[in-house]
Design a protein around this motif. Structure first.
Motif, PDB file in Angstrom:
ATOM      1  N   GLU B 192       0.830  -1.219   0.000  1.00  0.00           N
ATOM      2  CA  GLU B 192       0.000   0.000   0.000  1.00  0.00           C
ATOM      3  C   GLU B 192       0.860   1.263   0.000  1.00  0.00           C
ATOM      4  O   GLU B 192       0.447   2.288  -0.536  1.00  0.00           O
ATOM      5  N   TYR B 195       1.720   1.521  -3.619  1.00  0.00           N
ATOM      6  CA  TYR B 195       0.534   1.848  -4.425  1.00  0.00           C
ATOM      7  C   TYR B 195      -0.524   2.494  -3.529  1.00  0.00           C
ATOM      8  O   TYR B 195      -1.500   1.835  -3.147  1.00  0.00           O
ATOM      9  N   PRO B 196      -0.343   3.786  -3.179  1.00  0.00           N
ATOM     10  CA  PRO B 196      -1.279   4.429  -2.245  1.00  0.00           C
ATOM     11  C   PRO B 196      -2.727   4.388  -2.724  1.00  0.00           C
ATOM     12  O   PRO B 196      -3.662   4.344  -1.923  1.00  0.00           O
ATOM     13  N   ASN B 197      -2.922   4.397  -4.040  1.00  0.00           N
ATOM     14  CA  ASN B 197      -4.292   4.363  -4.573  1.00  0.00           C
ATOM     15  C   ASN B 197      -5.006   3.051  -4.283  1.00  0.00           C
ATOM     16  O   ASN B 197      -6.226   2.963  -4.407  1.00  0.00           O
ATOM     17  N   LEU B 198      -4.222   2.038  -3.946  1.00  0.00           N
ATOM     18  CA  LEU B 198      -4.828   0.733  -3.689  1.00  0.00           C
ATOM     19  C   LEU B 198      -4.913   0.423  -2.189  1.00  0.00           C
ATOM     20  O   LEU B 198      -5.074  -0.727  -1.796  1.00  0.00           O
ATOM     21  N   LYS B 199      -4.810   1.481  -1.372  1.00  0.00           N
ATOM     22  CA  LYS B 199      -4.907   1.295   0.081  1.00  0.00           C
ATOM     23  C   LYS B 199      -6.288   0.724   0.426  1.00  0.00           C
ATOM     24  O   LYS B 199      -7.314   1.249  -0.015  1.00  0.00           O
ATOM     25  N   ALA B 201      -7.525  -1.997  -0.625  1.00  0.00           N
ATOM     26  CA  ALA B 201      -8.112  -2.810  -1.705  1.00  0.00           C
ATOM     27  C   ALA B 201      -8.166  -4.275  -1.297  1.00  0.00           C
ATOM     28  O   ALA B 201      -7.314  -4.748  -0.532  1.00  0.00           O
ATOM     29  N   ASP B 206      -9.672  -7.328  -6.084  1.00  0.00           N
ATOM     30  CA  ASP B 206      -9.498  -6.083  -6.839  1.00  0.00           C
ATOM     31  C   ASP B 206      -8.747  -6.335  -8.152  1.00  0.00           C
ATOM     32  O   ASP B 206      -7.678  -6.966  -8.152  1.00  0.00           O
ATOM     33  N   PHE B 208      -7.136  -4.277 -10.172  1.00  0.00           N
ATOM     34  CA  PHE B 208      -5.817  -3.630 -10.293  1.00  0.00           C
ATOM     35  C   PHE B 208      -4.750  -4.494  -9.612  1.00  0.00           C
ATOM     36  O   PHE B 208      -3.652  -4.678 -10.124  1.00  0.00           O
TER      37      PHE B 208
END
Lengths: 140, 245
Positions: B192, B195-199, B201, B206, B208
């Protein structure tokens, strides 16, 4: 559709699987085209593609992005989860196995998926101009 | 036929003619000639599809032409190797023993094309050609012909064919996927951070995350295949090298 089921089909590696699926996807699209023109076709490639996808494809993690791209290319909304993607692929497989009773519209959608799958797999191939099928294996 | 289809059809016809000419070469072993026959059939099938493609949808026609482009490109490279495999510069005395090794390890239907190539490294098309599934095509580097390790290196190349023939991708797939999933679970915080956008997830669902996992899975599988092939080469020639030297 466990990955171990794939040992029942001819042995193939990731690279070969891409090629085989790619070739079959194109041949299946061509069969569906022929059907729409002359109204009859044996659908051998469609059957083989369905079999190969059932036996190996759907459980192969490496191919998941390919299926995702192929489904997205047919105009369907993007899959929101792995389960959603598998569910949609199961629908496609189900249509492949019932071509005899499918409507014209369903066959056209199936053809579009086959073309999109071929495109996605072709894009996935190594892009080396000298060896388009496989990146060179460096060993020394 | 429209101009584009016609031009692709012409490409295929020219390649087919080239295959016919290549087949006349003085091959010491029949495998090369058989490979050319198989490739010729492949070309003819795609040529036939182009001829009927006028009534196809644009998307299918374009897909077919793109496929033909790849086919022509791939076959051209292979025909080059096959042509050079007939050259007297090749180590013909190594062919039969190595074919025996191939048959023992890959299967009795294994076919071999061995050629001296102007590439700096040995290479192989072991498992990748849908057109030639039984063929092991190995190119050995002419510039390294004084290197005693070059031929044993072909043992590594054979490892790729064994990997393919015994479907080891399927065999190890579940195991590698399990390890990838485990690594994601164990290092979720680090993931995470990267990939902060997938925190937050869902790591199992998911899409991505699945795409990232797929990329890691492919790399791990390739590495496993390379390591396996290294050991095949090592086991085949280990202990024999001092006698070679």
């Amino acid at each position: 559709m466990s990955s171990s089921a794939s040992s029942a089909i001819s042995p193939i590696s990731n690279s070969t699987a891409n090629l085989t699926l790619s070739d079959l996807a194109l041949d299946a699209a061509i069969e569906l085209e022929r059907y729409s023109i002359v109204g009859r076709e044996k659908f051998e490639a469609v059957g083989q593609l369905s079999k190969l996808l059932s036996q190996r494809g759907l459980s192969d993690l490496a191919l998941m992005p390919v299926y995702d791209r192929a489904l997205a290319s047919t105009g369907a909304p993007a899959a929101v989860s792995k389960s959603d993607l598998y569910s949609r692929l199961e629908d496609v497989l189900s249509k492949m196995n019932s071509t005899a009773t499918a409507s014209v519209n369903e066959l056209e959608l199936l053809r579009d998926f086959c073309v999109a799958l071929h495109e996605a797999l072709l894009t996935n191939r190594p892009q080396s101009a000298r060896q388009p099928y496989l990146e060179k294996r460096r060993i020394i | 036929l429209n101009q584009t289809s016609l031009s692709f059809l012409t490409k295929l016809k020219k390649l087919e003619q080239q295959l016919t000419i290549t087949r006349l070469a003085d091959f010491s072993y029949s495998d090369a000639r058989d490979a050319l026959d198989i490739l010729k059939i492949r070309i003819q099938v795609r040529g036939g599809q182009i001829e009927e493609s006028e009534s196809f949808s644009t998307a299918t026609r374009q897909a077919l032409l793109r496929e033909v482009n790849h086919l022509v490109s791939g076959i051209t490279a292979i025909v080059g190797i096959i042509t050079r495999s007939a050259s007297v510069r090749n180590p013909f005395e190594l062919y039969a023993p190595f074919l025996e090794i191939c048959k023992s390890l890959v299967g009795h239907d294994a076919r071999l094309i061995l050629s001296s190539e102007w590439e700096y490294v040995p290479f192989t098309y072991p498992q990748s050609l849908a057109e030639l599934p039984q063929f092991i095509i190995i190119g050995l580097p002419a510039p390294e012909s004084d290197n005693v390790l070059i031929f044993p290196a072909a043992g590594h190349e054979l490892g790729h064919s064994i990997w393919s023939r015994h479907a080891l991708t399927s065999h190890f797939g579940e195991q590698i996927e399990g390890r990838v999933n485990e690594a994601f679970r164990q290092h979720q915080t680090k993931f995470e951070d990267a990939y902060p956008n997938l925190k937050g997830a869902d790591l199992d669902q998911d899409m991505f995350v699945q795409n990232i996992k797929a990329s890691i899975f492919s790399s791990a599988m390739s590495q496993a295949e390379e390591t396996f092939s290294d050991f095949v080469g090592l086991l085949l020639f280990w202990g024999k090298l001092p006698f070679c030297v």
